[in-house]
Design a protein around this motif. Structure first.
Motif, short mmCIF file in Angstrom:
data_model
loop_
_atom_site.label_atom_id
_atom_site.label_comp_id
_atom_site.label_asym_id
_atom_site.label_seq_id
_atom_site.Cartn_x
_atom_site.Cartn_y
_atom_site.Cartn_z
N ILE A 1 0.88 -1.18 0.00
CA ILE A 1 0.00 0.00 0.00
C ILE A 1 0.91 1.22 0.00
O ILE A 1 1.85 1.30 0.80
N VAL A 2 0.64 2.14 -0.91
CA VAL A 2 1.43 3.36 -1.01
C VAL A 2 0.52 4.55 -0.75
O VAL A 2 -0.55 4.67 -1.36
N TYR A 3 0.94 5.40 0.16
CA TYR A 3 0.27 6.68 0.40
C TYR A 3 1.19 7.78 -0.08
O TYR A 3 2.35 7.86 0.34
N ALA A 4 0.69 8.63 -0.97
CA ALA A 4 1.44 9.78 -1.46
C ALA A 4 0.61 11.02 -1.17
O ALA A 4 -0.55 11.11 -1.57
N VAL A 5 1.20 11.95 -0.44
CA VAL A 5 0.52 13.19 -0.08
C VAL A 5 1.14 14.32 -0.89
O VAL A 5 2.36 14.49 -0.91
N ALA B 1 -2.86 16.97 6.96
CA ALA B 1 -3.18 15.65 6.41
C ALA B 1 -2.67 14.51 7.29
O ALA B 1 -3.14 13.38 7.18
N VAL B 2 -1.73 14.79 8.19
CA VAL B 2 -1.07 13.73 8.97
C VAL B 2 -2.02 12.96 9.89
O VAL B 2 -2.01 11.72 9.87
N PRO B 3 -2.86 13.60 10.70
CA PRO B 3 -3.72 12.81 11.60
C PRO B 3 -4.66 11.86 10.84
O PRO B 3 -4.82 10.70 11.23
N ARG B 4 -5.23 12.32 9.76
CA ARG B 4 -6.11 11.48 8.95
C ARG B 4 -5.31 10.32 8.33
O ARG B 4 -5.76 9.18 8.28
N LEU B 5 -4.10 10.62 7.87
CA LEU B 5 -3.23 9.61 7.29
C LEU B 5 -2.87 8.54 8.33
O LEU B 5 -2.88 7.35 8.02
N LEU B 6 -2.60 8.94 9.56
CA LEU B 6 -2.29 7.97 10.62
C LEU B 6 -3.47 7.03 10.87
O LEU B 6 -3.29 5.83 11.06
N ARG B 7 -4.69 7.57 10.85
CA ARG B 7 -5.88 6.72 11.03
C ARG B 7 -6.00 5.72 9.89
O ARG B 7 -6.33 4.55 10.10
N ARG B 8 -5.74 6.16 8.67
CA ARG B 8 -5.84 5.27 7.51
C ARG B 8 -4.79 4.17 7.56
O ARG B 8 -5.08 3.01 7.26
N ILE B 9 -3.58 4.52 7.92
CA ILE B 9 -2.50 3.52 8.02
C ILE B 9 -2.82 2.51 9.11
O ILE B 9 -2.66 1.30 8.91
N ASP C 1 -5.35 0.13 7.82
CA ASP C 1 -4.74 -0.83 6.89
C ASP C 1 -3.99 -1.92 7.64
O ASP C 1 -4.06 -3.09 7.28
N ILE C 2 -3.26 -1.54 8.67
CA ILE C 2 -2.52 -2.52 9.47
C ILE C 2 -3.50 -3.50 10.12
O ILE C 2 -3.30 -4.72 10.09
N GLU C 3 -4.58 -2.98 10.66
CA GLU C 3 -5.57 -3.84 11.32
C GLU C 3 -6.27 -4.75 10.32
O GLU C 3 -6.57 -5.89 10.62
N GLN C 4 -6.51 -4.24 9.12
CA GLN C 4 -7.23 -5.03 8.12
C GLN C 4 -6.34 -6.05 7.42
O GLN C 4 -6.75 -7.18 7.21
N HIS C 5 -5.13 -5.65 7.04
CA HIS C 5 -4.30 -6.49 6.18
C HIS C 5 -3.09 -7.10 6.86
O HIS C 5 -2.49 -8.02 6.33
N GLY C 6 -2.65 -6.53 7.97
CA GLY C 6 -1.38 -6.96 8.55
C GLY C 6 -1.55 -7.70 9.84
O GLY C 6 -2.63 -8.11 10.22
N GLY C 7 -0.45 -7.85 10.51
CA GLY C 7 -0.43 -8.51 11.81
C GLY C 7 0.58 -9.62 11.85
O GLY C 7 1.19 -9.96 10.85
N GLY D 1 -1.72 -14.69 13.19
CA GLY D 1 -3.07 -14.14 13.14
C GLY D 1 -3.53 -13.50 14.43
O GLY D 1 -4.61 -12.96 14.51
N THR D 2 -2.73 -13.53 15.50
CA THR D 2 -3.14 -12.92 16.75
C THR D 2 -3.11 -11.41 16.62
O THR D 2 -2.28 -10.84 15.94
N GLY D 3 -4.02 -10.77 17.26
CA GLY D 3 -4.07 -9.32 17.24
C GLY D 3 -4.61 -8.74 15.96
O GLY D 3 -4.62 -7.54 15.78
N VAL D 4 -5.09 -9.55 15.04
CA VAL D 4 -5.61 -9.05 13.77
C VAL D 4 -7.13 -9.05 13.84
O VAL D 4 -7.74 -10.02 14.24
N ARG D 5 -7.73 -7.94 13.47
CA ARG D 5 -9.18 -7.90 13.40
C ARG D 5 -9.59 -7.26 12.10
O ARG D 5 -8.84 -6.49 11.51
N GLN D 6 -10.77 -7.59 11.66
CA GLN D 6 -11.28 -7.02 10.41
C GLN D 6 -11.65 -5.57 10.65
O GLN D 6 -12.32 -5.25 11.62
N ALA D 7 -11.23 -4.69 9.79
CA ALA D 7 -11.57 -3.27 9.89
C ALA D 7 -12.09 -2.82 8.54
O ALA D 7 -11.75 -3.38 7.51
N GLY D 8 -12.88 -1.80 8.55
CA GLY D 8 -13.37 -1.24 7.31
C GLY D 8 -12.24 -0.56 6.57
O GLY D 8 -11.22 -0.20 7.16
N PRO D 9 -12.37 -0.34 5.28
CA PRO D 9 -11.31 0.31 4.52
C PRO D 9 -11.16 1.76 4.93
O PRO D 9 -12.13 2.39 5.36
#
Length: 192
Positions: A125-129, A147-155, A158-164, A168-176
């Protein structure tokens, strides 16, 4: 949801070039969150100047890689955020490397090289501001800093949705994440 393995967040840029310091600033804030255990265990946060070898070393073996950088297109709207997501079946179109970046050889070339070497991340995932000022000096312009606070929420989403962690511990489904221009690219083309 299935975890994809190690998660790496990479802030690209140069903290001494005003808005180009965005990636490093975001990485610093995420490092503080990780130290306070506000990120899933095992998330690696790094800063990089965009050198292809360093980038490949940072993301090698990672399931999820999130890259944060400033960009400077000809018609800029400072603070506007772009998001590209690339899964295992597709890639970014890197036909014009460094076109809007301050890194001469960097991210786009690292993607091509890691692909050729079989060392690409499984999910990228690439974020370009969009930035306004890349002159010498510290501190971002107001629109980019906002833009930084909103970007931190998005990142974080993404970590909660795709990473971990790989188990699989600590991973939960999150909305995009919302509020970004989202582009999903399905094929990688070599430079012309």
């Amino acid at each position: 949801m299935e975890a994809v393995g190690r998660t790496v967040v990479i802030g690209l840029g140069n903290e001494f070039r005003r808005d180009d310091g965005l990636g490093w600033a975001v990485a610093g804030l995420l490092e503080r969150r990780a130290a306070q255990r506000q990120l899933p265990p095992g998330v690696v946060v790094a800063r990089c100047d965009g050198d292809p070898g360093r980038l490949i070393a940072l993301w090698e073996g990672a399931g999820l890689v999130i890259v944060v950088d400033a960009c400077f297109p000809p018609l800029t709207r400072p603070g506007r955020t772009h998001r590209w997501a690339v899964g295992a079946s597709g890639g970014l179109d890197v036909a014009a490397p460094a076109r809007h970046s301050t890194h001469g050889l960097g991210f786009a070339e690292a993607l091509l090289l890691s692909d050729a070497l079989g060392r690409s991340p499984r999910h990228l995932i690439v974020y370009a501001v969009e930035g306004a000022d890349q002159s010498t000096g510290m501190g971002m312009t107001a629109p980019v800093a906002r833009a930084v606070p909103r970007l931190l929420r998005r990142i974080t989403a993404d970590i909660e949705q795709h990473g971990g962690p790989a188990d699989g511990t600590g991973v939960r489904q999150a909305g995009p994440p919302s509020g970004t221009r989202r582009t999903t690219v399905t094929e990688r083309r070599p430079p012309a």
